[in-house]
Design a protein around this motif. Structure first.
Motif, PDB file in Angstrom:
ATOM      1  N   LEU A 117      17.858   7.630  -1.194  1.00 50.20           N
ATOM      2  CA  LEU A 117      18.623   6.341  -1.664  1.00 50.20           C
ATOM      3  C   LEU A 117      19.141   5.532  -0.380  1.00 50.20           C
ATOM      4  CD1 LEU A 117      19.829   5.186  -4.424  1.00 50.20           C
ATOM      5  CD2 LEU A 117      21.826   6.088  -3.773  1.00 50.20           C
ATOM      6  N   VAL A 118      19.522   6.148   0.589  1.00 51.58           N
ATOM      7  CA  VAL A 118      20.087   5.418   1.798  1.00 51.58           C
ATOM      8  C   VAL A 118      18.717   4.726   2.508  1.00 51.58           C
ATOM      9  CG1 VAL A 118      20.754   5.545   4.077  1.00 51.58           C
ATOM     10  CG2 VAL A 118      21.991   6.850   2.435  1.00 51.58           C
ATOM     11  N   GLU A 119      17.506   5.288   2.567  1.00 57.94           N
ATOM     12  CA  GLU A 119      16.475   4.898   3.105  1.00 57.94           C
ATOM     13  C   GLU A 119      15.835   3.710   2.108  1.00 57.94           C
ATOM     14  OE1 GLU A 119      13.979   8.068   3.969  1.00 57.94           O
ATOM     15  OE2 GLU A 119      15.129   8.906   5.482  1.00 57.94           O
ATOM     16  N   ASN A 120      15.908   3.656   0.797  1.00 55.74           N
ATOM     17  CA  ASN A 120      15.177   2.701  -0.113  1.00 55.74           C
ATOM     18  C   ASN A 120      16.196   1.501  -0.499  1.00 55.74           C
ATOM     19  OD1 ASN A 120      12.598   3.754   0.301  1.00 55.74           O
ATOM     20  ND2 ASN A 120      13.322   5.468  -0.814  1.00 55.74           N
ATOM     21  N   HIS A 121      17.719   1.684  -0.201  1.00 56.48           N
ATOM     22  CA  HIS A 121      18.308   0.925  -0.780  1.00 56.48           C
ATOM     23  C   HIS A 121      19.047  -0.284   0.095  1.00 56.48           C
ATOM     24  CE1 HIS A 121      21.815  -0.756  -3.387  1.00 56.48           C
ATOM     25  NE2 HIS A 121      21.389  -0.070  -4.459  1.00 56.48           N
ATOM     26  N   ASP A 122      19.406  -1.488  -0.217  1.00 55.34           N
ATOM     27  CA  ASP A 122      19.933  -2.450   0.616  1.00 55.34           C
ATOM     28  C   ASP A 122      21.228  -2.117   1.134  1.00 55.34           C
ATOM     29  OD1 ASP A 122      17.738  -3.790   0.314  1.00 55.34           O
ATOM     30  OD2 ASP A 122      18.184  -5.214  -1.525  1.00 55.34           O
ATOM     31  N   ASP A 123      21.982  -1.349   0.213  1.00 55.02           N
ATOM     32  CA  ASP A 123      23.585  -1.162   0.803  1.00 55.02           C
ATOM     33  C   ASP A 123      23.661   0.112   1.417  1.00 55.02           C
ATOM     34  OD1 ASP A 123      24.756  -2.954  -0.477  1.00 55.02           O
ATOM     35  OD2 ASP A 123      24.851  -2.255  -2.388  1.00 55.02           O
ATOM     36  N   SER A 124      24.859   0.170   2.145  1.00 56.92           N
ATOM     37  CA  SER A 124      25.110   1.511   2.904  1.00 56.92           C
ATOM     38  C   SER A 124      25.950   2.487   2.031  1.00 56.92           C
ATOM     39  CB  SER A 124      25.843   1.033   4.287  1.00 56.92           C
ATOM     40  OG  SER A 124      26.539   2.181   4.743  1.00 56.92           O
ATOM     41  N   PHE A 125      25.641   3.585   2.371  1.00 60.58           N
ATOM     42  CA  PHE A 125      26.534   4.624   1.469  1.00 60.58           C
ATOM     43  C   PHE A 125      26.955   5.815   2.226  1.00 60.58           C
ATOM     44  CE2 PHE A 125      23.405   2.704  -1.548  1.00 60.58           C
ATOM     45  CZ  PHE A 125      24.208   2.467  -2.558  1.00 60.58           C
ATOM     46  N   GLY A 126      28.342   5.934   2.039  1.00 61.89           N
ATOM     47  CA  GLY A 126      28.747   7.161   3.002  1.00 61.89           C
ATOM     48  C   GLY A 126      29.150   8.267   1.728  1.00 61.89           C
ATOM     49  N   GLU A 127      29.361   7.986   0.557  1.00 62.71           N
ATOM     50  CA  GLU A 127      29.821   8.912  -0.517  1.00 62.71           C
ATOM     51  C   GLU A 127      28.724   9.033  -1.490  1.00 62.71           C
ATOM     52  OE1 GLU A 127      33.745  10.275  -2.086  1.00 62.71           O
ATOM     53  OE2 GLU A 127      33.496   8.064  -2.441  1.00 62.71           O
ATOM     54  N   LEU A 128      28.432   9.877  -2.233  1.00 59.81           N
ATOM     55  CA  LEU A 128      27.629   9.904  -3.532  1.00 59.81           C
ATOM     56  C   LEU A 128      27.844  11.200  -4.427  1.00 59.81           C
ATOM     57  CD1 LEU A 128      24.087   8.962  -2.166  1.00 59.81           C
ATOM     58  CD2 LEU A 128      25.500   7.420  -3.661  1.00 59.81           C
ATOM     59  N   GLY A 129      28.105  10.916  -5.489  1.00 59.18           N
ATOM     60  CA  GLY A 129      28.299  11.740  -6.655  1.00 59.18           C
ATOM     61  C   GLY A 129      26.901  12.044  -7.154  1.00 59.18           C
ATOM     62  N   ILE A 130      26.181  13.441  -7.107  1.00 59.01           N
ATOM     63  CA  ILE A 130      24.846  13.580  -7.570  1.00 59.01           C
ATOM     64  C   ILE A 130      24.820  14.341  -8.651  1.00 59.01           C
ATOM     65  CG2 ILE A 130      22.280  14.150  -7.155  1.00 59.01           C
ATOM     66  CD1 ILE A 130      22.546  12.793  -4.424  1.00 59.01           C
ATOM     67  N   ASP A 131      24.252  14.285  -9.844  1.00 58.41           N
ATOM     68  CA  ASP A 131      24.336  15.267 -10.947  1.00 58.41           C
ATOM     69  C   ASP A 131      22.817  15.624 -11.167  1.00 58.41           C
ATOM     70  OD1 ASP A 131      26.835  14.147 -11.647  1.00 58.41           O
ATOM     71  OD2 ASP A 131      26.280  12.840 -13.216  1.00 58.41           O
ATOM     72  N   LEU A 132      22.988  16.895 -11.053  1.00 61.10           N
ATOM     73  CA  LEU A 132      21.708  17.717 -11.001  1.00 61.10           C
ATOM     74  C   LEU A 132      21.795  18.827 -12.303  1.00 61.10           C
ATOM     75  CD1 LEU A 132      21.071  18.693  -7.484  1.00 61.10           C
ATOM     76  CD2 LEU A 132      20.176  16.775  -8.662  1.00 61.10           C
ATOM     77  N   ALA A 133      20.589  19.122 -12.938  1.00 65.46           N
ATOM     78  CA  ALA A 133      20.829  20.096 -13.953  1.00 65.46           C
ATOM     79  C   ALA A 133      19.539  21.086 -13.899  1.00 65.46           C
ATOM     80  CB  ALA A 133      20.538  19.618 -15.356  1.00 65.46           C
TER      81      ALA A 133
END
Length: 337
Positions: free
Chosen positions: A274-290
């Protein structure tokens, strides 16, 4: 958020770092109207423009406003970093993640709900489908579509008693059109999710970037849905357990360790993609996996504004408070070497 902001303020006090809240405003005056905690609640003061912004605006509508775009432009002109710059759309995230071949085996097939032709092609391939708002949260307004005896059964999250049937594919399309009320929805292939005691389970993995700007896991929780519900979100009645502890209860020790490592690796790869392909900067993410019934992991959702509801007792500060402040310091060092 009040408890979370108080923790951030206390942690910054310990570290000797100024911290305050700032509402959306123009930066033209060279100062901002900020908020600091006092004896009678948060007090308004005129304060210097911060060196780093952490975006916790809770309204998608406000983030789409002209004033927010102007605010971002002013930050860019002043070379002031802001991270987690916007809410994420489920469809936009999917379109970014499918650019990474490594993630393709973990992405359920997903399309935007719009043209009838693409809708009919999609439902022809899948007998179980989830119909989700592209910009929704907390498991609200989600429908599960299932083929049952030649009809489509439509179940809605949060309203188990209200079940509808569509006799034909065309009637299903018209029903969903009315349900969507012209808002953006996605169709996602249904996964045979791992269950415990007939309860669906997924995992929320909270990640932060460290001072080397690498992703690390701050916490993992297992979210266990109510029996019979179509989602496992806590807002829809689910319960929460510590993720590693849940895996040890559900699997033998060796499998629990193997699955934990698999989930952590997938979460980190997802965040990095996401960081490599998105325009915005991110320092925190909540990722839902199943997990599916073969314990293969799937990416369900990526959240740029993960919940800060106080969960548990901490002797000092919750891990995410330290991680966010440390990332802000890393951004500031990078900006002022």
């Amino acid at each position: 958020m009040e408890k979370f902001y108080q923790e951030m303020k206390s942690y910054c006090n310990q570290q000797g770092i100024p911290f305050y809240l700032v509402k959306l405003q123009s930066l033209q005056e060279g100062v901002v109207e900020g908020y600091l905690p006092g004896q009678d609640g948060w007090q308004t003061l005129s304060l210097p423009i911060p060196d780093v912004f952490y975006n916790r605006i809770h309204s998608r509508k406000l983030e789409e406003s002209h004033s927010f775009k102007l605010f971002k432009t002013e930050l860019e002109e002043r070379s002031i970093p802001m991270f987690n710059g916007r809410f994420l759309s489920k469809h936009d995230v999917h379109e970014l993640l499918i650019l990474e071949d490594e993630l393709l085996p973990n992405l359920p097939e997903t399309i935007l709900f719009n043209e009838k032709e693409s809708f009919l092609r999609f439902i022809e391939k899948h007998s179980v489908i989830y119909f989700k708002p592209a910009s929704g949260s907390q498991g609200r307004n989600i429908c599960r579509l299932m083929q049952v005896a030649g009809k489509w059964k439509i179940e809605q999250s949060g309203n188990l008693q209200e079940v509808h049937f569509a006799d034909t594919d065309e009637k299903l399309y018209e029903t969903l059109k009315r349900f969507s009320r012209k808002q953006s929805f996605i169709l996602q292939k249904g996964i045979s999710l791992f269950e415990t005691e007939q309860r669906k389970v997924d995992f929320r993995i909270l990640l932060h970037r460290n001072d080397l700007l690498e992703w690390k896991v701050s916490s993992m929780v297992a979210r266990i849905g109510d029996p019979g519900t179509i989602v496992s979100n806590l807002a829809q009645g689910g319960l929460m357990k510590n993720g590693p502890d849940f895996l040890k209860e559900a699997f033998d020790l060796q499998d629990a360790s193997r699955i934990y490592q698999k989930l952590v690796r997938l979460a980190k790869n997802t965040a990095q993609a996401l960081v490599e392909n998105h325009d915005d900067s991110f320092g925190e993410l909540g990722i839902d996996l199943a997990l599916d019934t073969d314990t293969h992991p799937w990416i369900i959702e990526v959240n740029s504004k993960p919940s800060k509801k106080f969960q548990g007792n901490y002797e000092t500060f919750r891990p995410s408070v330290k991680s966010i402040i440390d990332f802000m310091l890393a951004l500031n060092r990078e900006n002022h070497p």
